[in-house]
Design a protein around this motif. Structure first.
Motif, short mmCIF file in Angstrom:
data_model
loop_
_atom_site.label_atom_id
_atom_site.label_comp_id
_atom_site.label_asym_id
_atom_site.label_seq_id
_atom_site.Cartn_x
_atom_site.Cartn_y
_atom_site.Cartn_z
N ALA A 1 47.70 51.00 40.64
CA ALA A 1 48.38 51.20 41.99
C ALA A 1 49.14 52.57 41.90
N LEU A 2 49.64 53.02 40.74
CA LEU A 2 50.12 54.19 40.67
C LEU A 2 49.19 55.38 40.84
N ALA B 1 57.91 50.39 48.45
CA ALA B 1 56.94 49.52 49.72
C ALA B 1 55.52 49.69 49.73
N TRP B 2 55.24 50.88 49.13
CA TRP B 2 53.73 51.15 49.14
C TRP B 2 52.99 50.35 47.99
N LEU C 1 49.64 46.06 45.70
CA LEU C 1 49.73 45.07 44.74
C LEU C 1 49.50 43.67 45.56
N ARG C 2 50.27 43.45 46.50
CA ARG C 2 50.14 42.35 47.33
C ARG C 2 48.47 42.04 48.05
N SER C 3 47.87 43.08 48.46
CA SER C 3 46.92 43.39 48.95
C SER C 3 45.65 43.07 47.83
N GLU C 4 45.92 43.54 46.66
CA GLU C 4 44.79 43.25 45.75
C GLU C 4 45.10 41.72 45.35
N ASP C 5 46.17 41.25 45.24
CA ASP C 5 46.50 39.96 44.99
C ASP C 5 45.52 38.86 46.02
#
Length: 195
Positions: free
Chosen positions: A128-129, A176-177, A182-186
């Motif tokens: 993500a980073l 927020a980004w 991370l939420r969309s990957e989960d």
């Protein structure tokens, strides 16, 4: 004994004795940083805080190449980055050898000063980073300084040469980004196969 700033300057110039004088001055803080990064690891973690400190230190002052840390905050930011890279390398090695690479989502809580997730989550945050760095390099650097190095946002602003207000605004955007990423990957991992 010389102060930390003068020793860092001497190390930057390549003075061998300065590199030896540096470790006793920074060891306790580096050990705290390493312990903070390893604090939430699962039982059986083979990487210890002492080993993480020594590996990071060797990456920072080893190799005989001159470094330009710009003072104490920059040195500890570089140390945090070295530790992060070591943890990512370790997690990748373990995922490749043992787990087949299945990562889990790591939520970014409001009051971050240090990671609080198993080492497998380091890979998700690292990916993500990388995505954030492609979009906004300064925001990614701020996350590294605040989240991994444990610097306050004011200290990170000083290291980055921006105003505290800019740092707080950038932190809000970055958090927020990363949360959305991370939420969309989960959610993608949890979607059942339709075939």
């Amino acid at each position: 004994m010389r102060d930390l700033t003068s020793i860092l300057s001497a190390v930057e110039r390549g003075e061998r004795q300065a590199a030896e004088d540096l470790l006793p001055l920074v060891y306790a803080e580096l050990r705290r940083m390493a312990a903070r990064q390893l604090s939430a690891e699962r039982a059986g973690q083979t990487l210890q805080a002492t080993a993480l400190v020594h590996e990071a230190y060797l990456r920072l002052v080893g190799g005989g190449q001159a470094k330009d840390w710009g003072g104490r905050p920059h040195f500890f930011a570089a140390a945090a980055e070295a530790m992060r890279r070591i943890l990512v390398e370790s997690a990748r090695r373990k995922a490749r050898l043992k787990r087949g690479g299945n990562g889990r989502r790591l939520e970014m809580p409001d009051d971050l000063p240090a990671p609080s997730a198993p080492i497998e989550d380091v890979l998700s945050v690292d990916e993500a980073l990388d995505g954030l760095a492609a979009r906004d390099a300064a925001a990614a650097e701020l996350v590294k300084l605040h989240y991994f190095a444990g610097l306050t946002l004011d200290e990170a602003a000083d290291v980055l040469g921006v105003s505290p207000r800019t740092a707080y605004r950038t932190w809000a955007f970055a958090r927020a980004w990363l949360f959305r990423k991370l939420r969309s990957e989960d959610e993608f991992r949890q979607t059942p196969d339709s075939g």
